[in-house]
Design an enzyme around this catalytic site. Sequence first.
Site, short mmCIF file in Angstrom:
data_model
loop_
_atom_site.label_atom_id
_atom_site.label_comp_id
_atom_site.label_asym_id
_atom_site.label_seq_id
_atom_site.Cartn_x
_atom_site.Cartn_y
_atom_site.Cartn_z
N SER A 209 3.83 8.92 9.54
CA SER A 209 3.54 8.85 8.09
C SER A 209 3.76 7.43 7.59
O SER A 209 3.00 6.93 6.75
CB SER A 209 4.41 9.83 7.33
OG SER A 209 5.76 9.43 7.39
N ARG A 213 0.51 5.74 6.04
CA ARG A 213 0.52 5.52 4.59
C ARG A 213 0.08 4.10 4.27
O ARG A 213 -0.81 3.86 3.45
CB ARG A 213 1.91 5.78 4.02
CG ARG A 213 2.00 5.52 2.51
CD ARG A 213 3.39 5.75 1.98
NE ARG A 213 3.85 7.11 2.24
CZ ARG A 213 4.76 7.43 3.13
NH1 ARG A 213 5.33 6.47 3.84
NH2 ARG A 213 5.12 8.67 3.32
N ASN A 217 -3.69 3.19 2.72
CA ASN A 217 -3.81 2.55 1.41
C ASN A 217 -4.58 1.25 1.49
O ASN A 217 -5.48 0.99 0.69
CB ASN A 217 -2.42 2.28 0.83
CG ASN A 217 -1.91 3.45 0.03
OD1 ASN A 217 -2.33 3.65 -1.10
ND2 ASN A 217 -1.04 4.24 0.63
#
Lengths: 273, 156
Positions: A209, A213, A217
């Site tokens: 994660s 992440r 993004n």
Amino acid sequence: MAGANPTPSEYIQHHLQNLTYGLHPENGMGFAHGAKEAAEMGFWAIHVDTLGWSLFLGLIFITLFRKAAKNATTGVPGGLQNFVEILVEFVDQSVKDTFHGRSSLIAPLALTIFVWVFLMNLMDLVPVDFLPSLFMVLGVDYMKVVPTTDVNATLGMSLSVFALIIYYSIKVKGVSGFVGELTLQPFGKKMIPFNLLLEGVGLIAKPISLALRLFGNLYAGELIFILIAIMPFWIQWALSVPWAIFHILVIVLQAFIFMMLTIVYLSMACEDH
Amino acid sequence: MNLNLTLVGQAISFAIFVWFCMKYVWPPVMEAMHARQKKIADGLDAASRAARDLELAQEKAGQQLREGKEQAALIIEQANKRANQIVEEAKDNARSEGERLLAAAQAEIEQEVNRAKEELRKQVSTLALKGAEQVLNASIDEKAHAELVEKLAAEL
């Protein structure tokens, strides 16, 4: 580039392709020409642009901070020292608030993550065609300038953090303590396989994660810049300027989140239940 | 978007940067900051101490001023008292001196009067004798009648 006037899809694909160097099964050692060749090189290839830019930015970080550290005065600080001290203070405070153990590694680690990730994210604000076109002139076909839009870069960092998580878990709790934590919670001794499954997923999810992440993004942000770049030049500013301004927030925030989650994970690893 | 060796390269450079930061960046910056913090704390301490000293000094000065004023007032009061005393004394002296002079003058006057009386008496007795001599036309034995004349003069 795929042609003098690439179609939008060719343009996008071109911009999302890393400069890959590796051993091609047919062409031997060399740079890949296009996504297909890069994929055929398999695991034993490197993204020269990702590594190059991240090393370059990392060197900027350490030379700048080393310069400030070497000239650090206890009197009135100058501009650079002030700036560095604000960052150091900020990171130190974040670490102290979250991480309650004593470790001389965590705070410098967090500072490195924050500044380095921020600098790598910052490359996203350089106009998407600027550096690739420059390198095109120099004869380099592919150039992806934002290292954090390459999942290898983010995963490389998050796996390092993952290694530290395991190291600290074993150091603080011992091997038996760490195994016990993985197997004896939350349901007690009778459910060891189920516990292992739950805790294992929880453990593996941390680096995945963390990496995805940041990657997601920045990748999305970059993609939107590329999409804006396809539009007619006279309308681009109306979209790219607001998105860039918004993105200033995103790049700082993502750097901060990466740093903060690293601290949190490591502090969890150091906590004895 | 292929996973490849870049990942390892990134991890290695990450480790090197973290190590460098931990070794050569963090400690000196932290040290400088702590040293400055201590310096500032010391400075503030010294400032507050100086302020307290100033306060004490002002208080002391005020107290001394007050004491000085009190002493001055005391001295003035004493001086006034002494001056009054001196004036009183001088008045008393003057009064007693005046009384003494008056008494002396009166005594002198008395004496003078007495002497005048005596003289007068003597002259009266002589005059009486002379008158009696004239009247009697004969000389009277002064010695024989002196007692009589004395008596007469005393009655005058």
